[in-house]
Write a protein that holds these residues in place. Sequence first.
Motif, PDB file in Angstrom:
ATOM      1  N   VAL A 112      -5.558  37.657  32.801  1.00 30.84           N
ATOM      2  CA  VAL A 112      -6.225  37.121  31.610  1.00 30.84           C
ATOM      3  C   VAL A 112      -5.132  36.681  30.637  1.00 30.84           C
ATOM      4  N   LYS A 113      -4.794  35.415  30.681  1.00 33.62           N
ATOM      5  CA  LYS A 113      -3.668  34.871  29.891  1.00 33.62           C
ATOM      6  C   LYS A 113      -3.858  35.090  28.393  1.00 33.62           C
ATOM      7  N   ASP A 114      -5.093  35.124  27.917  1.00 31.34           N
ATOM      8  CA  ASP A 114      -5.368  35.361  26.497  1.00 31.34           C
ATOM      9  C   ASP A 114      -4.870  36.731  26.028  1.00 31.34           C
ATOM     10  N   PHE A 115      -4.679  37.658  26.939  1.00 29.68           N
ATOM     11  CA  PHE A 115      -4.248  39.013  26.579  1.00 29.68           C
ATOM     12  C   PHE A 115      -2.733  39.112  26.398  1.00 29.68           C
ATOM     13  N   LYS A 116      -1.976  38.111  26.835  1.00 29.00           N
ATOM     14  CA  LYS A 116      -0.504  38.186  26.847  1.00 29.00           C
ATOM     15  C   LYS A 116       0.082  38.548  25.487  1.00 29.00           C
ATOM     16  N   ASP A 117      -0.317  37.857  24.440  1.00 29.18           N
ATOM     17  CA  ASP A 117       0.261  38.085  23.116  1.00 29.18           C
ATOM     18  C   ASP A 117      -0.684  38.842  22.187  1.00 29.18           C
ATOM     19  N   ILE A 156     -14.266  40.245  26.305  1.00 24.50           N
ATOM     20  CA  ILE A 156     -15.279  39.326  26.851  1.00 24.50           C
ATOM     21  C   ILE A 156     -14.890  37.876  26.574  1.00 24.50           C
ATOM     22  N   GLU A 157     -14.446  37.592  25.353  1.00 26.04           N
ATOM     23  CA  GLU A 157     -14.026  36.224  25.030  1.00 26.04           C
ATOM     24  C   GLU A 157     -12.839  35.794  25.891  1.00 26.04           C
ATOM     25  N   GLY A 158     -11.874  36.698  26.094  1.00 26.63           N
ATOM     26  CA  GLY A 158     -10.708  36.389  26.921  1.00 26.63           C
ATOM     27  C   GLY A 158     -11.096  36.113  28.369  1.00 26.63           C
ATOM     28  N   MET A 159     -12.008  36.910  28.891  1.00 25.63           N
ATOM     29  CA  MET A 159     -12.481  36.697  30.264  1.00 25.63           C
ATOM     30  C   MET A 159     -13.203  35.356  30.371  1.00 25.63           C
ATOM     31  N   ASN A 160     -14.031  35.051  29.393  1.00 26.48           N
ATOM     32  CA  ASN A 160     -14.805  33.803  29.429  1.00 26.48           C
ATOM     33  C   ASN A 160     -13.926  32.560  29.328  1.00 26.48           C
TER      34      ASN A 160
END
Length: 161
Positions: A44-49, A80-84
């Motif tokens: 989940v690339k959104d979680f990186k930073d 949930i937003e990051g997964m979506n």
Amino acid sequence: MKNKTFCIVVFLSLSLLGCKKIQNKLNKISIENAPKSISISDMVKDFKDDKSIKEIKGIQVEDLFYKEYFLYTGNKKTVIEGMNKIKVTEGFSQDCILTSKAELYQSLIESDKNEYTAFFWEFEKLKNPEIYTCTKGLIKHFIIFDLNSDTIYQRAEEIRE
């Protein structure tokens, strides 16, 4: 009599050596198939930073298909937003939807419970988990939220055709 005793001793010695070789091969196979560490932010690339996501553990298990198990903390809405937001280049995409324990257990295999994945199975102790599922490409995710804390259990597996 001496000849018979000698034969028995030789036979037992060869058997023990054979067992030792087999055990060594099994140990080597076991080490080669040991899961490797993996980060939820790799998936989940959104979680990186995102500093609100705190990774605890993540492993990738390979048998016939890859399976990933994660334990981390974070905000449910952020997760949930990051997964979506995961972009899919091939296969099917379905955003996160609420699901049931029954559907989760249809995808789980009892033989997947082992010393490596024990941290994931702790979710079974939760009284009222909130479970979501989503499909991103060829990977199906189950995300289990502990509503009494910010702990998240997640399992991802390649979809079997």
